[in-house]
Design a protein around this motif. Structure first.
Motif, short mmCIF file in Angstrom:
data_model
loop_
_atom_site.label_atom_id
_atom_site.label_comp_id
_atom_site.label_asym_id
_atom_site.label_seq_id
_atom_site.Cartn_x
_atom_site.Cartn_y
_atom_site.Cartn_z
N PRO A 91 1.13 -1.17 0.08
CA PRO A 91 -0.74 -0.07 0.08
C PRO A 91 1.17 0.92 0.05
O PRO A 91 2.01 1.70 1.18
N PHE A 92 0.24 2.05 -0.82
CA PHE A 92 1.66 3.14 -0.88
C PHE A 92 0.79 4.65 -0.15
O PHE A 92 0.47 6.04 -0.69
N THR A 93 0.65 4.36 1.18
CA THR A 93 0.63 5.20 2.42
C THR A 93 2.20 5.45 3.16
O THR A 93 2.47 4.50 3.31
N VAL A 94 1.99 6.90 3.00
CA VAL A 94 3.10 7.01 4.30
C VAL A 94 2.87 6.01 5.96
O VAL A 94 2.29 6.05 6.02
N ASP A 96 3.16 4.62 10.40
CA ASP A 96 2.75 5.39 10.91
C ASP A 96 4.44 5.59 11.21
O ASP A 96 5.54 5.55 11.48
N ALA A 118 1.44 11.08 8.08
CA ALA A 118 0.53 10.96 7.22
C ALA A 118 -0.45 11.57 6.89
O ALA A 118 -1.40 11.18 5.96
N GLN A 119 -0.98 12.54 7.74
CA GLN A 119 -1.65 13.49 7.42
C GLN A 119 -1.43 14.28 6.49
O GLN A 119 -2.53 15.14 6.25
N ALA A 121 -0.02 13.67 4.00
CA ALA A 121 0.54 12.46 2.68
C ALA A 121 1.03 13.05 0.85
O ALA A 121 0.86 12.26 0.61
N GLU A 122 0.06 14.28 0.99
CA GLU A 122 -0.29 14.40 -0.45
C GLU A 122 0.75 15.42 -0.84
O GLU A 122 0.99 16.03 -1.28
N THR A 167 4.54 12.83 -4.08
CA THR A 167 4.18 12.63 -3.11
C THR A 167 5.27 11.08 -2.97
O THR A 167 5.47 10.79 -3.67
N TYR A 168 4.96 11.05 -1.36
CA TYR A 168 5.29 9.66 -1.16
C TYR A 168 4.47 8.50 -1.67
O TYR A 168 5.41 7.40 -2.41
N SER A 169 3.48 8.28 -2.15
CA SER A 169 2.49 7.17 -3.20
C SER A 169 3.36 6.90 -4.47
O SER A 169 3.74 5.55 -4.43
#
Length: 310
Positions: A91-94, A96, A118-119, A121-122, A167-169
């Motif tokens: 999953p391309f999420t930042v 924790d 994560a807040q 992430a964009e 972005t990170y993702s």
């Protein structure tokens, strides 16, 4: 597109190669075979009196369309079964705790590491002075070798040249599709002029130091123990009676004891029930009715007198 470049007489059957962009296999790939054309790189060539400038490209045979025929006639082994699909991307999420964005080369960009959580992430850029700098994607092999361009050419830079913001993702996707991963360092001087930009890493953000414990509060002093009240001073003895004074009055007589309480009243007796009144004497029966008498008989009427003779 490339005017002035074309195959010519004697080139029929020659290969058309495509340069590889795969970092693991750099061999060129044959995609076509020279077939035919109108003239040789002659822009504006007339054919049968018609200007064919826009209709005169070199024509090639697509190799992929004849793949099975080539294998059968070249004595090649049957094609290998298709490879298994790659495992799904993570999953391309930042994660924790966040990840760090660091300068591409600390000596070229004065910028402290940026923690992206994560807040945010964009987030894909940062303001440095009066310039907005994009966050750039760069990748590494499993052994840690930095890769900013898989082919070594600037036109194949992972984030482009000049770089596009990621972005990170998006950065993680660019590395995953190439079989690579995000790096754990800035990869200074690895190409693509990324030294002057902030680059993504997979380094976790440092955890904040634990807060210092508050100093212990001073313990309150113990309450004073209660001291017993002071005893009153002793009364002075009465002075001796003077001989000239009369004797003191006799002490008062004790009061008579209070009268004894009255005896409690006798309990009330419930009233005795009164006898029921005597029942009235029975009424005498009524006298029987007199007997009915027959009516009196009347005497017969007297006979009429005889009529006189006529």
């Amino acid at each position: 597109k490339n005017r002035g470049k074309d195959a010519c007489l004697g080139d029929s059957g020659g290969p058309l190669f495509l340069e590889s962009t795969d970092i693991k296999d750099s061999r060129p790939l044959q995609i076509g075979i020279v077939s035919w054309g109108i003239g040789c790189a002659n822009v504006g060539t007339a054919f049968n009196g018609v200007d064919r400038e826009q209709e005169s490209p070199g024509v090639y045979t697509r190799v992929a369309a004849h793949r099975l025929w080539i294998r059968e006639n070249a004595g090649l082994s049957p094609p290998n079964p298709p490879p298994r699909p790659p495992p799904p991307f993570p999953p391309f999420t930042v994660p924790d705790g966040g990840v760090l964005v660091v300068p591409g080369r600390p000596a070229s960009l004065s910028l402290p590491p940026i923690c992206v959580i994560a807040q945010n992430a964009e987030q894909d850029e940062v303001l440095v002075g009066d310039k907005v700098l994009p966050f750039v994607a760069q990748c590494c092999t499993a052994s840690g070798s930095c890769v900013r361009t898989p082919t070594g050419r600037s036109r194949d830079c992972i984030s482009g040249d000049p770089p596009r913001k990621h972005t990170y993702s998006q950065a993680l996707y660019e590395c995953s599709v190439r079989g690579l991963e995000l790096c754990t360092s800035s990869c200074s001087n690895a190409g693509c002029d990324y030294n002057r930009y902030p680059v993504w890493t997979r380094l976790p953000c440092p955890s904040p130091p634990p807060p210092h414990p508050p100093p212990p509060s001073p313990s309150p002093p113990p309450p004073p123990s209660p001291s017993p009240p002071p005893s009153p001073p002793p009364l002075p003895p009465p002075p001796p009676p003077s001989p000239s004074l009369p004797p003191p009055p006799p002490p008062p007589q004790p009061l008579a004891p209070p009268p004894s309480p009255l005896p409690p009243p006798p309990p009330l007796q419930p009233p005795s029930p009164s006898p029921p009144p005597p029942s009235p004497p029975p009424l005498p029966p009524p006298p029987p009715p007199p007997p009915l008498l027959p009516p009196p008989l009347l005497p017969p009427p007297p006979p009429p007198p005889p009529l006189p003779p006529a």
